[in-house]
Design a protein around this motif. Sequence first.
Motif, PDB file in Angstrom:
ATOM      1  N   LYS A  71      -2.248  26.753   5.577  1.00  0.00           N
ATOM      2  CA  LYS A  71      -1.838  25.617   5.550  1.00  0.00           C
ATOM      3  C   LYS A  71      -0.524  25.647   6.008  1.00  0.00           C
ATOM      4  O   LYS A  71       0.363  24.930   5.734  1.00  0.00           O
ATOM      5  N   SER A  90       1.881  23.710   2.930  1.00  0.00           N
ATOM      6  CA  SER A  90       1.585  22.418   3.117  1.00  0.00           C
ATOM      7  C   SER A  90       0.121  21.953   3.624  1.00  0.00           C
ATOM      8  O   SER A  90       0.009  21.713   4.924  1.00  0.00           O
ATOM      9  N   GLY A  91      -0.880  20.841   2.480  1.00  0.00           N
ATOM     10  CA  GLY A  91      -1.373  20.363   2.586  1.00  0.00           C
ATOM     11  C   GLY A  91      -1.504  19.190   4.323  1.00  0.00           C
ATOM     12  O   GLY A  91      -2.662  18.555   4.259  1.00  0.00           O
ATOM     13  N   ASP A 108      -4.293  17.760   1.505  1.00  0.00           N
ATOM     14  CA  ASP A 108      -5.498  18.272   0.962  1.00  0.00           C
ATOM     15  C   ASP A 108      -4.800  19.005  -0.273  1.00  0.00           C
ATOM     16  O   ASP A 108      -3.823  20.130   0.672  1.00  0.00           O
ATOM     17  N   LYS A 109      -4.016  18.904  -1.477  1.00  0.00           N
ATOM     18  CA  LYS A 109      -2.492  19.018  -2.255  1.00  0.00           C
ATOM     19  C   LYS A 109      -3.657  20.241  -2.900  1.00  0.00           C
ATOM     20  O   LYS A 109      -2.533  21.043  -3.297  1.00  0.00           O
ATOM     21  N   ALA A 111      -3.826  22.965  -0.692  1.00  0.00           N
ATOM     22  CA  ALA A 111      -2.996  23.743  -0.171  1.00  0.00           C
ATOM     23  C   ALA A 111      -1.924  23.984  -0.078  1.00  0.00           C
ATOM     24  O   ALA A 111      -1.107  24.622   0.371  1.00  0.00           O
ATOM     25  N   ASP A 112      -0.894  23.014  -0.892  1.00  0.00           N
ATOM     26  CA  ASP A 112       0.166  22.909  -0.733  1.00  0.00           C
ATOM     27  C   ASP A 112       0.659  23.799  -2.057  1.00  0.00           C
ATOM     28  O   ASP A 112      -0.037  24.715  -3.134  1.00  0.00           O
ATOM     29  N   ASP A 133       3.380  18.650  -1.482  1.00  0.00           N
ATOM     30  CA  ASP A 133       4.232  19.315   0.189  1.00  0.00           C
ATOM     31  C   ASP A 133       5.324  19.576   0.587  1.00  0.00           C
ATOM     32  O   ASP A 133       6.122  19.199   0.131  1.00  0.00           O
TER      33      ASP A 133
END
Length: 356
Positions: A71, A90-91, A108-109, A111-112, A133
Amino acid sequence: MRAGSKSGSIQSLVAASFHAFIIFLLAACGSPAHSPPEKALRLYVTNEGSGDLSIVDPQARRETSRIRLGKRPRGIAPSPDGRLLYIALSGSPAAGPGIDESALLPADKAADGVAVFDIASGRVLRVLRGVSDPEQVAVSSDGRRLYVASEDTGRLAVLDSRQGGVLASLDVGGEPEGVAVSPDGRTILVTSEEANSLVVVDAAGPRVRARVPVGERPRNAAFSRDGRRAFVPGENDGSITAVDLASARVAGRARIEGENSRPMGIVQSRDGAALFVSTGRGRRLIRLDAATLRTSGSAEVGDRPWGVALSPDGRFAFTANGPSNDVAVVDTATMRVVARIPVGNRPWGLAAVVEP
């Protein structure tokens, strides 16, 4: 003539002919010892909208492949040896200035992270976690540490590039974005969009050494070639600020003229004489005199150019143009666009790397 003399003459003639033939072959084929094959330059472009990485051959002027990352890939930085790429993922949902964040989808943490991409194999080796992020990333001169701007926490995270894990975390002000490492590896620069400041960090420690007021909403920072100055574009007031790093004071400031000029990315020429600045909604790449900050040329490159990079010989500049979904190739001497190369959806960051 005696028989022995005649035989010796024939042998000499044959040897001379063979020697000439070998020279001809070396000239025709090229001697590997003296003419090594030229290494290829590739552009690596992060596509924030489509979540992938475009690999571009700038000589052939085409995208050669596209690889899924995750992401919102944005910031990208090569390792010192040119074998790896570090890419911020970053999500958090995309949100421009003035957007009501309460109306956005939840982040969506999971995905970080920072993806570690191997250039030779063309695949992601792993994703380093522990940074919320992440937006931009820089690499230490020895390749062992990553400096990552954590946009939603207002911190600079220092990661172990090999083992992963957060080694340190510093408060650098709201919405940090631009990150840069000095040529000697001793100083880190971070820009805070909310505080309108450049944060100067000593890598040893690490610790914050100074906070310098710059233009409004600083997006990036670049060191001068000698490491004594920093150049910081301010998006909201169209400014370029030069900072003397020894005194941590503003040494000069200029404004980019032109409708909707919003300075975003910045890079200095190899000889240190020029700065190249992408202008976002201004649609242009600007060339500035590094000593005076005066404009010396410009080219319209596409919609909202952001990431910018130079070829190793300095002959060409490349910009990632978000809504245009392409990369512009600009002749730096004439400031003319010589190609527009389609890539993925909303290209954001860009790195020019000579294949190892």
